[in-house]
Design an enzyme around this catalytic site. Structure first.
Site, PDB file in Angstrom:
ATOM      1  N   TYR A   1      -1.933  12.775 -15.972  1.00  7.11           N
ATOM      2  CA  TYR A   1      -1.655  13.489 -14.722  1.00  7.11           C
ATOM      3  C   TYR A   1      -2.935  14.017 -14.059  1.00  7.11           C
ATOM      4  CZ  TYR A   1       0.286  16.807 -11.393  1.00  7.11           C
ATOM      5  OH  TYR A   1       0.578  17.483 -10.235  1.00  7.11           O
TER       6      TYR A   1
ATOM      7  N   ASP B   1       6.463   6.674  -6.881  1.00  3.19           N
ATOM      8  CA  ASP B   1       5.112   7.150  -6.638  1.00  3.19           C
ATOM      9  C   ASP B   1       4.043   6.699  -7.636  1.00  3.19           C
ATOM     10  OD1 ASP B   1       3.582   8.278  -4.679  1.00  3.19           O
ATOM     11  OD2 ASP B   1       4.102  10.328  -5.138  1.00  3.19           O
TER      12      ASP B   1
ATOM     13  N   LYS C   1      -6.163  17.085   3.160  1.00  3.79           N
ATOM     14  CA  LYS C   1      -5.456  17.713   4.283  1.00  3.79           C
ATOM     15  C   LYS C   1      -6.373  18.085   5.437  1.00  3.79           C
ATOM     16  CE  LYS C   1      -1.524  17.383   2.194  1.00  3.79           C
ATOM     17  NZ  LYS C   1      -0.522  16.404   2.679  1.00  3.79           N
TER      18      LYS C   1
ATOM     19  N   ARG D   1      -2.211  22.339  -7.816  1.00  3.61           N
ATOM     20  CA  ARG D   1      -3.128  21.732  -8.783  1.00  3.61           C
ATOM     21  C   ARG D   1      -4.313  22.636  -9.106  1.00  3.61           C
ATOM     22  NH1 ARG D   1      -3.088  15.925  -5.636  1.00  3.61           N
ATOM     23  NH2 ARG D   1      -0.912  15.435  -6.054  1.00  3.61           N
TER      24      ARG D   1
ATOM     25  N   LEU E   1       5.412  15.055   6.210  1.00  3.83           N
ATOM     26  CA  LEU E   1       6.725  15.465   6.682  1.00  3.83           C
ATOM     27  C   LEU E   1       6.681  16.763   7.463  1.00  3.83           C
ATOM     28  CD1 LEU E   1       8.937  14.528   3.600  1.00  3.83           C
ATOM     29  CD2 LEU E   1       8.527  13.231   5.692  1.00  3.83           C
TER      30      LEU E   1
ATOM     31  N   GLU F   1       9.154  17.905  10.401  1.00  5.93           N
ATOM     32  CA  GLU F   1       9.916  19.151  10.317  1.00  5.93           C
ATOM     33  C   GLU F   1       9.696  20.016  11.563  1.00  5.93           C
ATOM     34  OE1 GLU F   1       9.603  19.387   5.419  1.00  5.93           O
ATOM     35  OE2 GLU F   1       8.518  20.810   6.690  1.00  5.93           O
TER      36      GLU F   1
ATOM     37  N   ASP G   1       4.491 -36.984  -2.532  1.00  6.03           N
ATOM     38  CA  ASP G   1       3.107 -36.507  -2.457  1.00  6.03           C
ATOM     39  C   ASP G   1       2.246 -37.443  -3.314  1.00  6.03           C
ATOM     40  OD1 ASP G   1       0.868 -34.724  -2.081  1.00  6.03           O
ATOM     41  OD2 ASP G   1       1.285 -33.967  -4.091  1.00  6.03           O
ATOM     42  N   TYR G   2       0.917 -37.338  -3.169  1.00  6.14           N
ATOM     43  CA  TYR G   2       0.043 -38.235  -3.934  1.00  6.14           C
ATOM     44  C   TYR G   2      -0.689 -37.499  -5.064  1.00  6.14           C
ATOM     45  CZ  TYR G   2      -3.495 -41.649  -5.205  1.00  6.14           C
ATOM     46  OH  TYR G   2      -4.290 -42.512  -5.909  1.00  6.14           O
TER      47      TYR G   2
END
Length: 752
Positions: free
Chosen positions: A94, A148, A287, A320, A385, A389, A507-508
């Site tokens: 993580y 995700d 951001k 985080r 989002l 919103e 085909d050949y």
């Protein structure tokens, strides 16, 4: 659908101890909220699963979970199946590979990315733990929807354990351009792509992300995509865009909620008539918070007339904190806020109001509906989002959205003021434009964006994805090859014998003769000449050699036979009277120079390769060089050629050859034309290369199509090699005994 499994790194719940009991808290995260809204709107959905099971990594102990289960209380909207990762594995998985490698790289911050082998190993281990647990839970007809970047290996691991499962994968972050993606170590970048290709449907937010993924697959794995399908060896994988959305009704109706109204009135009282800029973001370098501060600072520099008349409320949500770079980012933000306030603030006015906290739903919507300008300017964002919103919440049809042009939402919200998030002058100009925008213009823009979000809300998003997932699975089932058992083989020979008019399209190279080191060495053997002569001497038969070879070579080899010849994939056709008819559409002499120059450069860079010049096409052959070197160089050449060719030219990625020809001149077109020349009651087409797939596609409903080799194909059947082809054709010259060569069912039938 029996059960729908939602699989993500995080669970949509938390367990906390409150006094003597264990309490369950449902997550307010974007994915959990989105899927909850979808399930609560089943009257609008095409599907109703018996049960929805959420599998994820628990951030609570086993003991707490067992205690909660003993209480026999509900887990809310979803049935929960937690799993627990070893602490060291979880840290490498993580904090390590997921958020210190994939996250920064996919958001175009390669300098932030770490490339540590132990983290890759932990990532593999974690995905394997998920796969093993899901294999235990899986039952036929269950649908597995993997979410995700944390679980990009999981679809392939599930495919190994549950081969018939219906598996979807959705990436909630950007998929970067090939030049950025290729920065991953070889094993990692190929492993992640192959992991995702274990799914039946792979979803992204935007068309750009789809194209970046397809290009990476083509360049790194050598697998082409066509019509949004990636043709892997055993099945086609659908790749498409599904821009995630929000619960529009929830945010739109929030405007009149008592709690929101009270909060909004309090905000207006505090502003005392000032204009309000508002932004809210997680603490993350993607951001663009520092750039946003600099843009606002530039606005204040350029517009002293706005001093004391505007406030910028910037909310940063903790995220985080265990990752060092995030803590450093927080400190930098706070230092810049302090500096800007110190530079411009007065006793009665503070230009920046900073909040480092989470907001409740009522508080968030109050700011959305109170602000004059929403400043949403990430440096890179998969969707964002927050922008949707804000638009949905404006029931009053007022307010201006300033949005980063590199946020995924920008593709849908074109009426916003789109800016480059690193351009602080441009941001300052956008703030000025937003503050001076007439109310009527604001309303017109808001209404158009609201209509778009309302029509494709989160329910539509989830329903669309699942619909396409089931469609992709259904198409795979339709493309399964028929088993050619003894009875069917006999039926084929009987049909040939009964037919009055037969067309054999052959085909050949790779079909009638094996490949040779150089094209000139692949001359037809006596057996081939004799076989073709015998077949051609049967009055009911029309034999056509349909090849990528030039007409001079075909004429030299087969000119004495009573067969028809098609050169350069259809650029020239030898008529029954022996004259050649050129396809006028195949002749564009002006394109050759640049293409040849690029191919000659590839020859210089890759020893053993060479360019074959034909009348209507150019081909770069790499059969005689090292496999890895030749493949790598072919990917680069194809990329270069795509940049040089327009819609009139087509780049063909063939069997150890890259060829450029005029678009629309292919074996499919000429085969269709030949098949329509007469009322044939038996048509057979055999080929080995990707160029033959055009022929298989156009003749799918009226011919017996056979692929030489075991590669992915649209052909109905397959033969192992050229020797088997000759033995098979030999049986058509003598129908007294059943054929001693068996056509094998093609296990790799792919999509059109």
């Amino acid at each position: 659908m029996k059960r729908l499994f939602i699989i993500s790194n995080r669970l949509p719940i938390q367990l906390v101890r409150q006094e003597s009991t264990v309490q369950l808290l449902e997550s307010a995260g974007g994915l959990a909220t989105a899927l909850k809204s979808y399930l609560q709107a089943q009257d609008r959905s095409s599907f109703e699963p018996e049960e929805v099971v959420w599998v994820g990594n628990a951030d609570f102990s086993r003991e707490l979970w067992e205690e909660f289960q003993q209480s026999k209380r509900s887990t809310g909207t979803f049935k929960i199946e937690p799993l627990w990762l070893d602490d060291d594995v979880n840290d490498g998985f993580y904090n390590g590979l997921s958020n210190s490698t994939i996250w920064p790289l996919f958001h175009y911050f390669p300098s932030f990315a770490e490339f540590k082998e132990p983290n890759w190993q932990a990532y593999q281990q974690a995905n394997t733990v998920f796969a093993d647990r899901l294999a235990e839970l899986y039952q036929p007809d269950d649908v597995l929807w993997v979410q995700d970047y944390h679980l990009m290996l999981l679809p392939a691991l599930l495919r190994e354990r549950c081969p018939e499962a219906t598996i979807g994968f959705f990436l909630h972050i950007p998929f970067p351009s090939f030049e950025v993606y290729r920065m991953l170590p070889n094993r990692w970048r190929e492993g992640l792509l192959q992991g995702m290709l274990g799914a039946d449907l792979i979803g992204f937010h935007t068309n750009d992300y789809v194209q970046h993924f397809e290009k990476s697959v083509q360049r790194l794995l050598g697998i082409e995509s066509k019509l949004r399908f990636v043709q892997i060896p055993n099945r086609p994988v659908r790749v498409d865009l599904f821009p995630i959305s929000i619960d529009y009704d929830r945010f739109n109706s929030s405007y009149r909620l008592p709690g929101v109204v009270a909060e909004r009135e309090a905000i207006h009282q505090q502003l005392q008539g000032n204009k309000l800029l508002f932004s809210v973001d997680r603490l993350d370098y993607t951001k663009g918070v520092l750039n946003r501060l600099q843009g606002y600072e530039k606005f204040l520099e350029n517009h002293p007339e706005w001093h004391g008349k505007i406030n910028f409320v910037m909310v940063v949500v903790p995220s985080r904190s265990e990752i060092t770079s995030y803590g450093e980012r927080k400190q930098m933000i706070e230092e810049n806020i302090g500096r800007i306030n110190g530079r411009f603030a007065t006793v009665s006015w503070q230009p920046l109001v900073y909040q480092y906290r989470s907001l409740s739903f009522e508080q968030l919507c109050a700011y959305y509906t109170a602000c004059d300008v929403a400043l949403i300017t990430p440096i890179r964002d998969g969707m964002n989002l927050v922008a949707k919103e804000f638009i949905a919440s404006r029931q009053d049809e007022q307010g201006v959205l300033i949005l980063s042009e590199v946020a995924g939402a920008a593709a849908e919200l074109g009426e916003a003021l789109l800016i480059n998030p690193t351009d602080r002058v441009g941001m300052a100009l956008a703030i000025e434009e937003a503050l001076s925008m007439p109310v009527k213009t604001q309303a017109e823009r808001i209404k158009r964006m609201q209509t778009r979000i309302r029509d494709y809300d989160v329910v539509q998003w989830a329903d669309d994805f699942l619909t396409q997932l089931f469609n992709a699975k259904a198409q795979q089932n339709q493309w399964e090859v028929r088993l050619l058992n003894v009875a069917l083989r006999k039926e084929l020979m009987d049909n040939y014998q009964k037919a009055q008019k037969r067309l054999l399209l052959l085909d050949y190279d790779g079909t009638l003769v094996p490949f040779a080191k150089f094209p000139d060495l692949a001359r037809p053997s006596e057996r081939v000449i004799e076989l073709l002569s015998e077949l051609a001497n049967v009055p009911q038969n029309r034999i056509v050699i349909i090849s990528g070879r030039d007409k001079k070579t075909l004429e030299n080899w087969f000119g004495s036979l009573s067969i028809q010849l098609v050169a350069e994939h259809g650029a020239a056709v030898r008529l029954p009277d022996g004259n050649w008819q050129e396809n006028p559409e195949a002749f564009l002499p002006e394109w050759r120079s640049n293409i040849q120059q690029a191919m000659n450069l590839a020859v210089q860079r890759c020893p053993g390769t060479f360019v074959e010049e034909k009348t209507h096409s150019l081909a770069w052959h790499y059969r005689n060089t090292g496999a890895d070197l030749g493949f790598a160089q072919s990917r680069e050449l194809i990329d270069t050629l795509h940049g040089l060719t327009g819609h009139q030219l087509q780049v063909i990625d063939g069997n150890k050859v890259v060829e450029v020809r005029v678009t629309g001149v292919d074996k499919g077109s000429v085969a269709s034309r030949l098949a329509s020349d007469d009322q044939y009651d038996f048509i057979l087409a055999i080929g080995d290369d990707r160029t033959d797939e055009d022929m298989f596609r156009t003749l799918a409903d009226r011919a017996i199509t056979i692929k030489v080799g075991q590669q992915k194909t649209l052909a109905r059947y397959s033969l192992p090699d050229t020797g088997a082809v000759l033995s098979f054709l030999q049986r058509f010259t003598s129908m007294d005994t059943p054929p001693n060569v068996e056509l094998t069912p093609n296990p790799h039938l792919a999509s059109a």
